[in-house]
Design an enzyme around this catalytic site. Structure first.
Site, mmCIF file in Angstrom:
data_model
loop_
_atom_site.group_PDB
_atom_site.id
_atom_site.type_symbol
_atom_site.label_atom_id
_atom_site.label_comp_id
_atom_site.label_asym_id
_atom_site.label_seq_id
_atom_site.Cartn_x
_atom_site.Cartn_y
_atom_site.Cartn_z
ATOM 1 N N SER A 39 8.541 67.998 11.779
ATOM 2 C CA SER A 39 8.336 69.166 10.921
ATOM 3 C C SER A 39 6.997 69.829 11.210
ATOM 4 O O SER A 39 6.005 69.157 11.503
ATOM 5 C CB SER A 39 8.397 68.755 9.455
ATOM 6 O OG SER A 39 8.281 69.873 8.608
ATOM 7 N N THR B 19 13.497 60.277 9.486
ATOM 8 C CA THR B 19 14.771 60.856 9.914
ATOM 9 C C THR B 19 14.894 60.836 11.430
ATOM 10 O O THR B 19 13.934 61.118 12.154
ATOM 11 C CB THR B 19 14.920 62.290 9.389
ATOM 12 O OG1 THR B 19 13.805 63.077 9.811
ATOM 13 C CG2 THR B 19 14.971 62.292 7.871
ATOM 14 N N ASP C 174 9.534 73.309 3.785
ATOM 15 C CA ASP C 174 10.465 73.824 2.789
ATOM 16 C C ASP C 174 11.922 73.587 3.193
ATOM 17 O O ASP C 174 12.775 73.300 2.349
ATOM 18 C CB ASP C 174 10.231 75.322 2.584
ATOM 19 C CG ASP C 174 8.861 75.609 1.977
ATOM 20 O OD1 ASP C 174 8.310 74.708 1.312
ATOM 21 O OD2 ASP C 174 8.343 76.717 2.179
ATOM 22 N N PHE D 60 13.099 71.101 4.982
ATOM 23 C CA PHE D 60 13.389 69.683 4.786
ATOM 24 C C PHE D 60 13.592 69.379 3.309
ATOM 25 O O PHE D 60 14.485 68.608 2.939
ATOM 26 C CB PHE D 60 12.243 68.851 5.355
ATOM 27 C CG PHE D 60 12.541 67.384 5.479
ATOM 28 C CD1 PHE D 60 13.672 66.937 6.119
ATOM 29 C CD2 PHE D 60 11.667 66.441 4.949
ATOM 30 C CE1 PHE D 60 13.949 65.580 6.247
ATOM 31 C CE2 PHE D 60 11.927 65.084 5.072
ATOM 32 C CZ PHE D 60 13.066 64.650 5.715
ATOM 33 N N PHE D 61 12.779 69.994 2.449
ATOM 34 C CA PHE D 61 12.965 69.858 1.005
ATOM 35 C C PHE D 61 14.342 70.367 0.606
ATOM 36 O O PHE D 61 15.043 69.746 -0.205
ATOM 37 C CB PHE D 61 11.868 70.631 0.272
ATOM 38 C CG PHE D 61 11.980 70.589 -1.225
ATOM 39 C CD1 PHE D 61 11.336 69.605 -1.952
ATOM 40 C CD2 PHE D 61 12.714 71.543 -1.910
ATOM 41 C CE1 PHE D 61 11.430 69.555 -3.336
ATOM 42 C CE2 PHE D 61 12.816 71.513 -3.289
ATOM 43 C CZ PHE D 61 12.171 70.518 -4.004
ATOM 44 N N GLU E 113 17.006 70.482 2.423
ATOM 45 C CA GLU E 113 18.024 69.535 2.901
ATOM 46 C C GLU E 113 18.226 68.402 1.906
ATOM 47 O O GLU E 113 19.355 68.026 1.575
ATOM 48 C CB GLU E 113 17.590 68.984 4.258
ATOM 49 C CG GLU E 113 18.565 67.999 4.886
ATOM 50 C CD GLU E 113 18.045 67.435 6.185
ATOM 51 O OE1 GLU E 113 18.386 66.273 6.499
ATOM 52 O OE2 GLU E 113 17.303 68.131 6.897
#
Length: 610
Positions: free
Chosen positions: A175, A203, A233, A235-236, A238
């Site tokens: 990220s 991940t 953002d 990833f949040f 997801e």
């Protein structure tokens, strides 16, 4: 009782506080040697700790520092238990004493004694939202006194019931600038000191975190106090979708393909089976840059054997975000700082803030598609036109890192495309009923309907926000439109060519837009801000973008900008397809609708400081 100069024997305990701390009764009071500071009297009250120098080294100044050493103020220092996240017994070792010489303060000799440390947070004087961890080491010759203090402080901290004990942590290794793992490794000691157990999952592929959150049973999920995302953002988003898609059940917002006028049967047409939607929707490939193939578009089937419920909003379970992305707007809006340490401290201290979530339903992917609803959830923003084109273009330059957005944005701006579309949005009666609209419009009636306040009347969201903490009759959690086109609400329409369509759930503050898209957007007021940029000359649109980059700018104060505060809207593109940017992820939709659920999830955050 006579206070001893040295020795720190068991007789150095006092029944009352050594200085006035507001009239509270002290629980415990003893004399200690505070590392690099000197002899202090430490007092525990019901709400925190306070200490004062036995003999002040300075007669005139309240504060001093030298050679990197910290000194407590002459009047004393106080730390609330709400700001203490750990206490540790260190055993026997050295504690340093300062001395005052002719050339100023210098480090004196060290004494060996039993020690314990108090880990607390302090706010930055220049940036109030920025939290800094501080460590105070106290020493005493008596082992039992040290252990008694450690036990007492731990007992007081245990009374802070909102603090997490078990967390599920997802780390995105690539990220932002690709330092997600490094950020977590630097922060892990904070969690271990705070006695927070963590299960960490780094991940391995796109969609990994979403699949885990979708497939985990409610019984397993209830074991954790929350889930933490170390990433950006997207990833949040997801993790949020993995949490909500199989668990949040609610009626859909209106289908734009249905006739909104008349509206007698409108709500009836939107009550769908939530489980059916999850299992049957999203059968097409959105070609998302983060989730590839059918894994992204077809969530896992519901586990029918789950033996416990997991409802929303959930008073116990919270989501945390440690910023490691490209913009980190969610972290900035909810903590006030783009700082991993600050976010970690918010988590271990058990801070809580409620967050609105937008449910976005795609009804058609292309004009020729059949009606197959596909659900997504957004915590910050959904955008079409310019915003969708930028994220599509940026995927070609992922090797550039975060700079790809600047490059892609410049290319899309120079192309200056516009798109024909039609939107309907719900206008709801104002709770105050005494506002007047900023601009006259034939479609917007005056009177008791909710209107946007003037700039001077706007209230920015902050910690303990009065707007977010106010419960309105028509803004409770759930479908936010009671009876469309009634005396309290009505649907309005906007049709034409648009450079961009944006729906901001929060202000979306970031380093490039210090006030965000909408400076007065709130975290939990039950509304999103619909921003329609109508077709205009390129210099005018550039002017709008420049205003976004200014602190105190006016990006919405243009004739070609429509700004509507609404709990729900529908969208139909007149082109072949529409590309949306939903919290940083591609979402292709010809027809979609959206609604806000007030305070649907809770975050480990306290809100930005005013």
């Amino acid at each position: 009782m006579e206070r001893k100069e040295s020795g720190y024997s068991q007789d150095d305990s006092y029944p009352t506080a050594p200085f006035d701390d507001g009239g509270e009764d002290s629980v415990l009071s003893s004399k200690f040697l505070l590392d690099t500071v000197g002899d202090v009297v430490l007092t525990q009250n019901s709400d925190g700790l306070s200490w004062q120098l036995v003999e002040s080294l300075y007669d005139e100044k309240d504060e001093s520092s030298c050679l990197g050493l910290r000194f407590v103020t002459k009047s004393g220092t106080k730390t609330m238990f709400s700001d203490v996240y750990a206490v540790e017994f260190l055993g026997w070792g050295f504690v340093r004493e300062p001395v005052l010489g002719d050339v100023g303060c210098i480090l004196g000799h060290s004494s060996q004694m039993y020690r314990f440390t108090v880990h607390a947070v302090q706010r930055s004087k220049t940036i109030p939202s920025l939290l800094t961890p501080f460590v105070y080491t106290f020493g005493h010759k008596n082992l039992e006194i040290c252990k008694t203090w450690v036990d007492q402080i731990n007992a007081s901290m245990d009374m802070e019931s909102k603090r997490p004990k078990n967390l599920l942590v997802f780390v995105h290794p690539r990220s932002g600038k690709g330092n997600g793992c490094g950020i977590w490794e630097a922060l892990a000691p904070i969690f271990s000191r705070a006695k927070v157990k963590t299960k960490v999952i780094v991940t391995q592929r796109a969609g990994h975190a979403r699949d885990v959150m979708t497939s985990i049973t409610n019984r397993e999920l209830n074991f954790y106090d929350g889930v933490v995302a170390v990433g950006g953002d997207g990833f949040f988003n997801e993790i949020l979708n993995g949490l909500l898609l199989s668990r949040h059940k609610a009626p859909y917002p209106p289908d734009p393909g249905d006739s909104i006028h008349p509206v007698e049967n409108e709500l009836n047409s939107t009550i769908h089976n939530a489980e059916e939607a999850i299992l049957e929707s999203c059968d097409h490939n959105d070609q998302s840059p983060f989730l590839t193939g059918s894994e992204h578009n077809r969530p896992q089937a519901l586990n029918c054997e789950q033996d416990s419920e997991f409802s929303f909003p959930n008073k116990r379970f919270r989501i945390g975000i440690i910023p490691a992305g490209s913009t980190d707007a969610i972290a900035i809006c909810t903590t006030g700082a783009r700082d991993p340490v600050t976010s970690a401290l918010h988590i271990v201290l058990g801070k809580r803030v409620n967050l609105d979530i937008a449910q976005i339903v795609r009804w058609k992917m292309t004009p020729a598609s059949s009606n197959e609803p596909c659900v997504r959830y957004a915590a910050s923003f959904a955008g079409y036109g310019f915003y969708g084109d930028v994220i599509t273009e940026s995927e070609k330059y992922r090797w550039m890192g975060p700079k790809r957005y600047d490059y892609a944005g410049t290319k899309v701006f120079l192309q200056h495309r516009s798109y024909e579309a039609e939107l309907s949005y719900l206008e709801v009666e104002s709770e105050k009923g005494n506002s007047s609209p900023e601009k006259e419009s034939p479609e917007i009636a005056t009177g008791a309907f909710r209107c946007l306040p003037t700039k001077s009347d706007r209230v920015s969201c902050s910690a303990n926000c009065s707007v977010c903490n106010t419960k309105g009759v028509d803004t409770l959690v759930g479908p936010p439109f009671p009876v469309p086109n009634s005396e309290r609400s009505r649907w309005l329409r906007s049709k034409g060519r648009f450079i961009s369509v944006g729906a901001a759930v929060i202000s979306c503050r970031n380093e490039k837009a210090p006030d965000g898209l909408v400076a007065d957007a709130h975290l939990s007021d039950g509304f999103m801000h619909l921003i329609l940029i109508k077709d205009c000359p390129r210099p005018f649109y550039l002017w709008h973008l420049i205003e976004l980059t200014k602190r105190g700018g006016n990006p919405l104060d243009f004739d070609f900008v429509e700004h509507h505060k609404t709990p729900a809207f529908t969208f139909t593109s007149f082109g072949k397809e529409g590309v949306w940017n939903v919290d940083g992820e591609l979402f292709i939709a010809h027809q979609l609708s959206a609604q806000v659920f007030r305070g649907l999830v809770s975050l480990f955050a306290g809100g930005p400081e005013a």
